[in-house]
Scaffold this motif. Structure first.
Motif, PDB file in Angstrom:
ATOM      1  N   LEU A   9       0.998  -1.152  -0.067  1.00 29.29           N
ATOM      2  CA  LEU A   9      -0.132   0.048  -0.051  1.00 29.29           C
ATOM      3  C   LEU A   9       0.737   1.125   0.063  1.00 29.29           C
ATOM      4  CD1 LEU A   9      -2.877  -1.134   2.431  1.00 29.29           C
ATOM      5  CD2 LEU A   9      -2.937  -0.506  -0.129  1.00 29.29           C
ATOM      6  N   ALA A  10       1.857   1.143   0.717  1.00 25.58           N
ATOM      7  CA  ALA A  10       2.808   2.499   0.693  1.00 25.58           C
ATOM      8  C   ALA A  10       3.415   2.737  -0.600  1.00 25.58           C
ATOM      9  CB  ALA A  10       3.999   2.201   1.827  1.00 25.58           C
ATOM     10  N   LYS A  11       3.852   1.426  -1.174  1.00 22.50           N
ATOM     11  CA  LYS A  11       4.138   1.680  -2.832  1.00 22.50           C
ATOM     12  C   LYS A  11       3.149   2.242  -3.663  1.00 22.50           C
ATOM     13  CE  LYS A  11       7.614   0.939  -4.509  1.00 22.50           C
ATOM     14  NZ  LYS A  11       8.598   2.046  -4.894  1.00 22.50           N
ATOM     15  N   ALA A  12       1.968   1.766  -3.296  1.00 24.47           N
ATOM     16  CA  ALA A  12       0.599   2.348  -4.095  1.00 24.47           C
ATOM     17  C   ALA A  12       0.633   3.636  -3.989  1.00 24.47           C
ATOM     18  CB  ALA A  12      -0.357   1.275  -3.719  1.00 24.47           C
ATOM     19  N   PHE A  13       0.771   4.268  -2.676  1.00 25.16           N
ATOM     20  CA  PHE A  13       0.567   5.737  -2.430  1.00 25.16           C
ATOM     21  C   PHE A  13       1.701   6.291  -2.871  1.00 25.16           C
ATOM     22  CE2 PHE A  13      -2.376   4.189   1.151  1.00 25.16           C
ATOM     23  CZ  PHE A  13      -3.515   4.711   0.528  1.00 25.16           C
ATOM     24  N   GLY A  14       2.944   5.754  -3.401  1.00 22.00           N
ATOM     25  CA  GLY A  14       4.088   6.611  -4.117  1.00 22.00           C
ATOM     26  C   GLY A  14       5.250   6.832  -3.194  1.00 22.00           C
ATOM     27  N   ALA A  15       4.947   5.979  -2.162  1.00 21.33           N
ATOM     28  CA  ALA A  15       6.321   6.218  -1.247  1.00 21.33           C
ATOM     29  C   ALA A  15       7.545   5.310  -1.644  1.00 21.33           C
ATOM     30  CB  ALA A  15       5.978   5.758   0.149  1.00 21.33           C
ATOM     31  N   ILE A  51      -6.325  -4.133  -5.394  1.00 18.85           N
ATOM     32  CA  ILE A  51      -6.033  -5.679  -5.675  1.00 18.85           C
ATOM     33  C   ILE A  51      -6.523  -5.755  -7.259  1.00 18.85           C
ATOM     34  CG2 ILE A  51      -7.046  -7.713  -5.303  1.00 18.85           C
ATOM     35  CD1 ILE A  51      -7.247  -7.005  -2.306  1.00 18.85           C
ATOM     36  N   GLU A  52      -7.594  -5.084  -7.869  1.00 19.30           N
ATOM     37  CA  GLU A  52      -8.054  -5.569  -9.068  1.00 19.30           C
ATOM     38  C   GLU A  52      -7.174  -4.636 -10.192  1.00 19.30           C
ATOM     39  OE1 GLU A  52     -12.627  -6.621  -8.517  1.00 19.30           O
ATOM     40  OE2 GLU A  52     -12.141  -4.517  -9.251  1.00 19.30           O
ATOM     41  N   ALA A  53      -6.354  -3.797  -9.586  1.00 17.47           N
ATOM     42  CA  ALA A  53      -5.505  -2.927 -10.526  1.00 17.47           C
ATOM     43  C   ALA A  53      -4.185  -3.569 -10.480  1.00 17.47           C
ATOM     44  CB  ALA A  53      -5.318  -1.519  -9.858  1.00 17.47           C
ATOM     45  N   GLY A  54      -3.952  -4.595  -9.585  1.00 17.41           N
ATOM     46  CA  GLY A  54      -2.733  -5.314  -9.505  1.00 17.41           C
ATOM     47  C   GLY A  54      -1.458  -4.779  -8.457  1.00 17.41           C
ATOM     48  N   SER A  55      -2.036  -3.581  -7.842  1.00 20.63           N
ATOM     49  CA  SER A  55      -1.207  -2.959  -7.082  1.00 20.63           C
ATOM     50  C   SER A  55      -0.671  -3.779  -5.670  1.00 20.63           C
ATOM     51  CB  SER A  55      -1.509  -1.447  -6.807  1.00 20.63           C
ATOM     52  OG  SER A  55      -1.703  -0.777  -7.878  1.00 20.63           O
ATOM     53  N   VAL A  56      -1.633  -4.637  -5.203  1.00 17.87           N
ATOM     54  CA  VAL A  56      -1.570  -5.006  -4.110  1.00 17.87           C
ATOM     55  C   VAL A  56      -2.096  -6.733  -4.215  1.00 17.87           C
ATOM     56  CG1 VAL A  56      -2.821  -5.400  -1.599  1.00 17.87           C
ATOM     57  CG2 VAL A  56      -2.293  -3.080  -2.495  1.00 17.87           C
ATOM     58  N   THR A  57      -1.264  -7.500  -3.730  1.00 19.63           N
ATOM     59  CA  THR A  57      -1.526  -8.923  -4.020  1.00 19.63           C
ATOM     60  C   THR A  57      -1.544  -9.846  -2.615  1.00 19.63           C
ATOM     61  OG1 THR A  57      -0.608  -8.978  -6.196  1.00 19.63           O
ATOM     62  CG2 THR A  57      -1.146 -11.155  -4.867  1.00 19.63           C
ATOM     63  N   PRO A  58      -2.550  -9.993  -2.158  1.00 19.80           N
ATOM     64  CA  PRO A  58      -2.609 -11.073  -0.845  1.00 19.80           C
ATOM     65  C   PRO A  58      -1.594 -12.197  -0.667  1.00 19.80           C
ATOM     66  CG  PRO A  58      -4.654 -10.675  -1.298  1.00 19.80           C
ATOM     67  CD  PRO A  58      -3.927 -10.426  -2.892  1.00 19.80           C
ATOM     68  N   VAL A  59      -0.746 -12.083   0.337  1.00 15.29           N
ATOM     69  CA  VAL A  59       0.492 -13.178   0.476  1.00 15.29           C
ATOM     70  C   VAL A  59      -0.197 -14.135   1.499  1.00 15.29           C
ATOM     71  CG1 VAL A  59       2.613 -13.613   1.326  1.00 15.29           C
ATOM     72  CG2 VAL A  59       2.063 -11.497   0.271  1.00 15.29           C
ATOM     73  N   VAL A  60      -0.207 -15.280   1.026  1.00 15.88           N
ATOM     74  CA  VAL A  60      -0.794 -16.605   1.865  1.00 15.88           C
ATOM     75  C   VAL A  60       0.403 -17.575   2.137  1.00 15.88           C
ATOM     76  CG1 VAL A  60      -2.525 -18.389   1.887  1.00 15.88           C
ATOM     77  CG2 VAL A  60      -3.570 -16.216   0.754  1.00 15.88           C
ATOM     78  N   ASP A  61       0.635 -17.699   3.198  1.00 14.01           N
ATOM     79  CA  ASP A  61       1.396 -18.391   3.555  1.00 14.01           C
ATOM     80  C   ASP A  61       1.232 -20.140   3.339  1.00 14.01           C
ATOM     81  OD1 ASP A  61       3.351 -20.419   5.338  1.00 14.01           O
ATOM     82  OD2 ASP A  61       4.138 -18.937   5.880  1.00 14.01           O
TER      83      ASP A  61
END
Length: 324
Positions: free
Chosen positions: A166-172, A286-296
Motif C-alpha cells: 500500500l505504501a508503494k501504491a501511495f507513491g512512497a 487489488i484489481e489494479a494489481g497494486s496489492v496482492t494478498p500473500v498466503v503462507d
C-alpha cells in the motif's frame, strides 16, 4: 453446521470442531456460506482472553461471549436480513464478522464488500483485518504522501505485507525490515530496500524516515524517534508480549500521552472494525494489481488449532487461511 467453538479461554486445545446451529441474519446482517477465513493474532487474543483488559472490553469476563472464533471471511451470500440493500443471495463477498471458522457466519452489511474479481476466496479471506489495519495506519494515522520515505518494521507478516504494498501504491519509497529468511518475499512485493534486523539496526539514526510503521514491535519509542525526520510520524500498530493485563499495548498508550509534547506525530492503531468503504479502496488496489494478498499456507476447518499454533511460532509469511 460445523464450526470451531470454545467455552473457556485458554490455549488452542480449548478449540473443538462441533455441530452447532446455523446463525440467522438479523436486521442489517448477511448470512454467508463461508469458503475461507483468515487467521491473525486477534484470533489468538480472543481465544486466550489475553490480555485481561480484552475481557473487560465486552468480550466476556470469565468465558468468551461469542463461542465461534474467526474474523476474516470470504464466501457467498446465502440469505439477507431485513433492511439489507447492497447484497443478495449468490453474491461473492469478503469482510469481517464474529465466527468465521464455521460453514456459515453472519456479518453486518457495512463490514462487507464484493470480493475482488481477480483473486480467489482464500486470497480474499487474507485481506480484511490485516489490510484495513495497514490502510488506516498509512492513510489515516500516517498521512502518507507521494515521495516520502517509509520504514515498515515487521514487513513480512499479515499487516506488514499489505503495508509495504500500500505504501508503494501511495507513491512512497519503502524500506522493509524482516528476518533474512523472509527478505526475498518482502523484496518481491515491492520494497525498495530490505533490511535484516539481525544484522542492521534500522533505528540507529543513520537513515531518516518521514513515516515509520512499527508493527507488533517492542523497540523503545525513543529509539524509533531517532530514525524520524524532524516532523516525521511514528505509528505503533498493534502490540504483542507485555504483561497479562494490557499486553504490549503500553507502548501505544505511551505514544498517545507523549505526542502533544514532542515535534513528531505519534499515533497508535489497533486492528478494528472497518467500513465497507475501506474494503472498496483495497478492492481497487487489488484489481489494479497494486496489492496482492500473500498466503503462507491453508488449513482445513478441523485443523484451526494447528493453524493458530503455527501462527504463534512466528514463522508466517503473510497470512494463514482456513479453507472450507
Amino acid at each position: 453446521m460445523k464450526a470451531i467453538v470454545q467455552d473457556t479461554y485458554g490455549p488452542p486445545a480449548v478449540l473443538r470442531l462441533e455441530e452447532t446451529d446455523r446463525p440467522v441474519p438479523g436486521r442489517g446482517e448477511v448470512l454467508i456460506r463461508v469458503h475461507a477465513a483468515g487467521v491473525d493474532q486477534g484470533v489468538w487474543h480472543l481465544m486466550a482472553g489475553m490480555p485481561y483488559a480484552l475481557r473487560a472490553m465486552g468480550f466476556g469476563l470469565r468465558a468468551p461471549k461469542v463461542r465461534v472464533r474467526g474474523m476474516d471471511v470470504a464466501g457467498q451470500v446465502e440469505a439477507v436480513g431485513p433492511d439489507v440493500t447492497r447484497f443478495q443471495p449468490g453474491d461473492e463477498v469478503y469482510g469481517s464478522c464474529d465466527g468465521s471458522f464455521a460453514e456459515y457466519a453472519c456479518a453486518k452489511e457495512d463490514a462487507l464488500a464484493p470480493k475482488p474479481r481477480n483473486i480467489g476466496f482464500a486470497e480474499a479471506a487474507a485481506v480484511p483485518v490485516s489490510a484495513c489495519t495497514a490502510l488506516k495506519a498509512l492513510r489515516d494515522s500516517g498521512r502518507v504522501e507521494t515521495g516520502q520515505r517509509v520504514l515498515v518494521l515487521g514487513a513480512s507478516g499479515g499487516v506488514g505485507t499489505f503495508a509495504v504494498q500500500l505504501a508503494k501504491a501511495f507513491g512512497a519509497h519503502v524500506t522493509g525490515v524482516c528476518s533474512g529468511a523472509k527478505a526475498d518475499l518482502v523484496r518481491s512485493i515491492g520494497a525498495d530496500e530490505v533490511l535484516d534486523y539481525a544484522h542492521t539496526d534500522p533505528t540507529d539514526g543513520s537513515h531518516r524516515y518521514d513515516l515509520i510503521l512499527d508493527i507488533a514491535g517492542n523497540r523503545p519509542v525513543s529509539r524509533l524517534r531517532r530514525a524520524l525526520t524532524a516532523r516525521g510520524t511514528l505509528v505503533i500498530v498493534g502490540g504483542e508480549g507485555g504483561g497479562r493485563w494490557i499486553g504490549g499495548n503500553e507502548r501505544q498508550l505511551g505514544v498517545l500521552l507523549m505526542s502533544p509534547f514532542v515535534g513528531h506525530r505519534l499515533r497508535a492503531v489497533a486492528a478494528m472494525e472497518h467500513h465497507h468503504s475501506d474494503l472498496q479502496v483495497l478492492t481497487e488496489f487489488i484489481e489494479a494489481g497494486s496489492v496482492t494478498p500473500v498466503v503462507d499456507r491453508t488449513y482445513p476447518l478441523a485443523e484451526v488449532p494447528d493453524a493458530i499454533r503455527y501462527l504463534r511460532e512466528g514463522h508466517v509469511r503473510g497470512k494463514i487461511v482456513i479453507r472450507l
